[in-house]
Write a protein that holds these residues in place. Structure first.
Motif: not given
Length: 247
Positions: A225-237
């Motif tokens: 949730a913090l990553a998304e709130a900061a505006g970061l985007a998911l690259f992969g796993y």
């Protein structure tokens, strides 16, 4: 489609350079003798093309081939590969979610002014940092992996002069990426302090010509949730084996 800095794509190409032993639209497997022993099986699932990339040390590839799990005459699936790895005693660690600053928010991050409550930490802040650690659970500290003597560390302060959160970064793999850890006191969470810390550290990293990397385990919902709130985007796993000396 979300795009990231070229340095990120270049970094994640390196483990998967080698002799290709299997490839289809969903799965690619290469043998790479340059892998570190503790990353002898490296798996990356990229969101952009829904593709799973696997890199193996030659000894592991040979063991899989002897079991018939890498028979290039037939279809290889990720699930069958994982079963075969497990039968060899190789247990994969839970996947890290890899987050980066997407191109579309880079300029807004760089132009955003830092909060006056956030500044870079120095050795003079060691006592305040120790006090912050004292009031933070061992689990939170273990997950955050923040150290005041990392390559760079930042803190967020209350007006009273109390340090209520910290973040630090250190070089990851090469000179272009830095890995981030962050935590705040439990009593001040939900007020945006960690989000501001992440963005402040990201601005600092980009100004130094580094790319910010944020990793989270799948079950750490607060971290995601913090990553998304900061505006970061998911690259992969990303997955590597669990260390053999782990409990």
């Amino acid at each position: 489609m979300t795009r990231f800095a070229e340095a990120i794509y270049q970094y994640w190409q390196e483990p998967f350079m080698g002799h290709t032993v299997y490839s289809d639209e969903h799965l690619s497997i290469v043998i790479n003798p340059q892998l570190d022993e503790d990353e002898g099986v490296t798996i990356l699932h990229t969101l952009s093309n829904a593709h799973t990339h696997v890199a193996l040390l030659p000894s592991i590839a040979e063991a899989l081939q002897s079991k018939g799990a890498l028979d290039d005459s037939g279809l290889v699936t990720e699930s069958h590969l994982r079963v075969a790895l497990s039968e060899l005693g190789i247990v994969m660690h839970g996947a890290d979610h890899l987050y980066y600053v997407p191109d579309e928010v880079r300029q807004s991050w760089l132009s955003e002014p830092d909060s006056p409550a956030i500044r870079k930490l120095t050795a003079d802040d060691a006592m305040s940092f120790s006090e912050l650690e004292y009031h933070t659970s061992d689990d939170d500290l273990d997950m955050a992996q923040v150290a005041i003597d990392d390559w760079a560390a930042f803190g967020v302060w209350e007006q009273s002069g109390t340090l209520i959160g910290a973040a630090s970064i250190y070089p990851w793999g090469n000179e272009h990426i830095v890995d981030l850890g962050v935590f705040t006191l439990a009593t001040v969470r939900g007020q945006g302090h960690a989000t501001k810390l992440v963005r402040a550290v990201g601005r600092y990293a980009m100004a130094q010509h580094y790319e910010l990397q944020y990793r989270s385990q799948a079950d750490n919902h607060a971290s995601i949730a913090l990553a998304e709130a900061a505006g970061l985007a998911l690259f992969g796993y990303w997955e590597i084996p669990t260390p053999s000396d782990s409990p």
